[in-house]
Enzyme design. Structure first.
Site, mmCIF file in Angstrom:
data_model
loop_
_atom_site.group_PDB
_atom_site.id
_atom_site.type_symbol
_atom_site.label_atom_id
_atom_site.label_comp_id
_atom_site.label_asym_id
_atom_site.label_seq_id
_atom_site.Cartn_x
_atom_site.Cartn_y
_atom_site.Cartn_z
ATOM 1 N N HIS A 311 20.102 -12.830 -25.428
ATOM 2 C CA HIS A 311 20.821 -11.969 -26.361
ATOM 3 C C HIS A 311 19.955 -10.771 -26.705
ATOM 4 C CE1 HIS A 311 23.127 -10.677 -29.860
ATOM 5 N NE2 HIS A 311 24.112 -11.363 -29.322
ATOM 6 N N ASP A 369 28.257 -18.184 -26.470
ATOM 7 C CA ASP A 369 29.198 -18.383 -25.369
ATOM 8 C C ASP A 369 28.882 -19.574 -24.488
ATOM 9 O OD1 ASP A 369 30.810 -16.230 -25.994
ATOM 10 O OD2 ASP A 369 29.404 -14.837 -25.077
HETATM 11 N N1 CMC Z 1 19.259 -15.163 -17.219
HETATM 12 C C1 CMC Z 1 18.107 -14.817 -16.603
HETATM 13 N N2 CMC Z 1 17.301 -13.812 -17.030
HETATM 14 C C2 CMC Z 1 17.702 -13.124 -18.101
HETATM 15 C C3 CMC Z 1 18.891 -13.424 -18.785
HETATM 16 C C4 CMC Z 1 19.682 -14.476 -18.318
HETATM 17 N N3 CMC Z 1 20.826 -14.807 -18.917
HETATM 18 N N4 CMC Z 1 19.057 -12.574 -19.828
HETATM 19 C C5 CMC Z 1 17.991 -11.764 -19.799
HETATM 20 N N5 CMC Z 1 17.168 -12.094 -18.750
HETATM 21 C C6 CMC Z 1 15.878 -11.451 -18.419
HETATM 22 C C7 CMC Z 1 16.107 -10.102 -17.767
HETATM 23 O O1 CMC Z 1 16.143 -10.194 -16.364
HETATM 24 C C8 CMC Z 1 14.921 -9.309 -18.276
HETATM 25 O O2 CMC Z 1 13.809 -9.659 -17.484
HETATM 26 P P1 CMC Z 1 12.642 -8.561 -17.227
HETATM 27 O O3 CMC Z 1 12.069 -8.236 -18.560
HETATM 28 O O4 CMC Z 1 11.687 -9.287 -16.325
HETATM 29 O O5 CMC Z 1 13.320 -7.390 -16.571
HETATM 30 C C9 CMC Z 1 14.658 -9.868 -19.671
HETATM 31 O O6 CMC Z 1 15.221 -11.191 -19.661
HETATM 32 C C10 CMC Z 1 15.334 -9.046 -20.780
HETATM 33 O O7 CMC Z 1 16.707 -8.899 -20.439
HETATM 34 P P2 CMC Z 1 17.555 -7.566 -20.684
HETATM 35 O O8 CMC Z 1 18.695 -7.529 -19.724
HETATM 36 O O9 CMC Z 1 16.629 -6.403 -20.704
HETATM 37 O O10 CMC Z 1 18.068 -7.834 -22.162
HETATM 38 P P3 CMC Z 1 19.288 -7.129 -22.860
HETATM 39 O O11 CMC Z 1 19.035 -7.224 -24.311
HETATM 40 O O12 CMC Z 1 19.541 -5.779 -22.273
HETATM 41 O O13 CMC Z 1 20.546 -8.048 -22.429
HETATM 42 C C11 CMC Z 1 22.181 -9.757 -22.451
HETATM 43 C C12 CMC Z 1 21.088 -9.020 -23.246
HETATM 44 C C13 CMC Z 1 22.966 -10.656 -23.390
HETATM 45 C C14 CMC Z 1 23.162 -8.729 -21.843
HETATM 46 C C15 CMC Z 1 21.501 -10.585 -21.330
HETATM 47 O O14 CMC Z 1 20.644 -11.544 -21.901
HETATM 48 C C16 CMC Z 1 22.520 -11.248 -20.414
HETATM 49 O O15 CMC Z 1 22.983 -10.611 -19.451
HETATM 50 N N6 CMC Z 1 22.908 -12.532 -20.697
HETATM 51 C C17 CMC Z 1 23.944 -13.189 -19.938
HETATM 52 C C18 CMC Z 1 25.298 -12.725 -20.460
HETATM 53 C C19 CMC Z 1 25.641 -13.321 -21.804
HETATM 54 O O16 CMC Z 1 25.501 -14.519 -22.010
HETATM 55 N N7 CMC Z 1 26.162 -12.483 -22.699
HETATM 56 C C20 CMC Z 1 26.648 -12.933 -24.000
HETATM 57 C C21 CMC Z 1 25.936 -12.300 -25.151
HETATM 58 S S1 CMC Z 1 26.360 -13.111 -26.684
HETATM 59 C C22 CMC Z 1 28.001 -12.724 -26.965
HETATM 60 C C23 CMC Z 1 28.236 -11.298 -27.277
HETATM 61 O O17 CMC Z 1 27.551 -10.744 -28.159
HETATM 62 O O18 CMC Z 1 29.146 -10.728 -26.718
#
Ligand code: CMC
Length: 434
Positions: A311, A369
């Site tokens: 998240h 989720d």
């Molecule tokens: N599985 C594997 N690696 C992950 C994941 C994951 N679910 N989420 C983040 N990472 C890694 C990512 O690759 C990155 O690694 P690095 O620093 O080496 O590049 C690091 O963790 C930080 O991730 P980010 O993408 O920079 O973080 P963000 O804040 O931009 O993204 C997120 C947050 C929710 C989009 C992401 O964690 C994700 O895609 N999760 C899966 C989708 C999900 O479950 N979304 C629901 C969110 S809660 C409901 C809502 O609010 O709508």
């Protein structure tokens, strides 16, 4: 809403020989903010923050999140207390008006919402214009946007009374529209709202009742759905809420703004994640295949991510995920679904991930989720309806944030700037000479 600079607190930025003093503002809880509103005037430069990771776009009194501690408060009340002791409609009142209602205020609010549950009969024709296999979120975007064509008497955003009527209409009609989208997709007749039922029971009967036999409302499922709605009701300045605020900042009517929010919610990184999480659990299928998927999630060259994990704000267990996990068990027990294979996969996946160095180091925990898909499917909803249910619940959050923005004297049209990296100025070349 007036927010004042915090006396004695200022930040100094040093750039190109200038040292502007930037005022600092403090909220009730959470980090201070450095007010950079004057930066461009004083230094000729912008701030740069793609994804708004360090940028507060507004001040708000509605929801507070402490992502490191795993805390979520609606108007100061912890999410677990509300999901245990309140109900969704009472939570709507709290988000909209700022305080919990007393008994007579609640009764009046309930009656008001109930009075608005039907949609204009002509709206049914909109549904029949969609293909039967249309995604219900596509239908939601269209139909909710179209509400502004039906309810002209509540689109004047400068009239507080009209703003409130639009807010009530949206909270009341969203379940009806969502249930109609569902019924249309399965080829069953639309079921009218029943005003003698509470909000969540009414939604269940609009989704699952049919005209040819009585429908028994299961109180355990009603309670579970009500809780799911509470958990999703607001989440401060997330992508869809920011979309609603940005759309509303131009003076667009509230129905159009909420349609914009629904469109944003649809994405798999946001509201679409519950659908994606269930798809992923199904794809994994059995506990023995989990290590393969954990490996893929950690592989930089593989786009696969563990859906329902991680998240932007929570760097701790999402407090909503804890309640969601309990609710999932309650629903499955009540339905007599013993040893649901997907629940086994989910629990084992969670256990392995929480012990894995990659997830520990990046502070990736299950989010709301992760367990909601299993729960909603057990309740009888197809995956395509999951994000629709999220939209039903989030409507009150969107509308409360939209109202707060309109009533904020600091409100101006949202207009971000950019770092331009395109070509420098150049002269037009005639077609024959290119
Ligand atoms: N599985 C594997 N690696 C992950 C994941 C994951 N679910 N989420 C983040 N990472 C890694 C990512 O690759 C990155 O690694 P690095 O620093 O080496 O590049 C690091 O963790 C930080 O991730 P980010 O993408 O920079 O973080 P963000 O804040 O931009 O993204 C997120 C947050 C929710 C989009 C992401 O964690 C994700 O895609 N999760 C899966 C989708 C999900 O479950 N979304 C629901 C969110 S809660 C409901 C809502 O609010 O709508």
């Amino acid at each position: 809403m007036n927010v004042h600079d915090t006396p004695g607190k200022a930040a100094t930025l040093s750039y190109a020989g200038k040292e502007p003093q930037l005022p600092v503002r403090s909220g009730t809880l959470g980090p201070d903010v450095i007010d950079v509103g004057r930066l461009y005037r004083e230094t000729d430069c912008f701030t740069y923050d793609p994804g708004f990771t360090s940028t507060a776009n507004c001040s708000s009194r509605i929801t507070y999140i402490d992502g490191d501690a795993g805390v979520l408060l609606y108007r100061g009340y912890p999410i677990d207390e509300l999901s245990d002791q309140s109900n969704f409609l009472e939570t709507c009142y709290l988000l909209l008006y700022g305080e919990l209602p007393n008994a007579s205020e609640f009764k009046e609010f309930e009656q008001t919402i109930t009075r608005h549950t039907m949609v204009h009969e002509q709206m049914t024709r909109f549904f029949t214009g969609f293909r039967r296999d249309a995604h219900p979120m596509a239908i939601m975007v269209g139909i909710v946007g179209a509400l502004s064509a039906f309810y002209h008497d509540s689109t004047d955003i400068n009239d507080p009374k009209q703003r409130m009527i639009a807010s009530h209409r949206m909270i009341a009609k969203m379940p009806t529209i969502a249930a109609m989208a569902f019924k249309y997709s399965v080829g069953q007749p639309f079921i009218y709202p029943r005003n003698d039922l509470d909000y969540s029971s009414n939604f269940l009967q609009m989704c699952f009742a049919v005209p040819c036999e009585p429908y028994r409302i299961d109180p355990v499922l009603t309670k579970a759905l009500d809780r799911i709605f509470i958990l999703h009701a607001d989440h401060e300045q997330n992508a869809s809420t920011s979309t609603v605020r940005l759309a509303g900042s131009s003076g667009a009517n509230p129905f159009a703004c909420i349609a914009a929010g629904i469109a944003c919610l649809w994405g798999p990184a946001h509201g679409g994640a519950n659908e994606a999480a269930l798809d992923m659990l199904e794809e994994i299928g059995t506990v023995d295949r989990i290590p393969e998927y954990i490996k893929r999630a950690k592989d930089k060259d593989d786009p696969f991510r563990l859906m329902g994990f991680g998240h932007r704000v929570y760097k701790n267990y999402d407090p909503r995920a804890k309640v969601m996990q309990e609710t999932c068990h309650e629903v499955l027990d009540n339905l007599g679904v013993k040893n649901e294979p997907l629940l086994q996969v989910a629990m084992e996946l969670e256990r392995i991930a929480l012990e894995d160095e990659y997830f520990i180091e990046k502070k990736l925990y299950p989010n709301v989720d992760f367990y909601s898909g299993i729960t909603l499917r057990a309740m009888g909803f197809p995956t395509s309806m999951f994000t629709v249910l999220f939209a039903v619940a989030r409507t009150v959050g969107w509308i409360a944030q939209w109202k707060e923005m309109i009533e904020d004297p600091e409100q101006r049209i949202g207009r971000p700037r950019q770092l331009y990296i395109g070509p420098d100025k150049r002269s037009f070349v005639e077609l024959g000479q290119r």
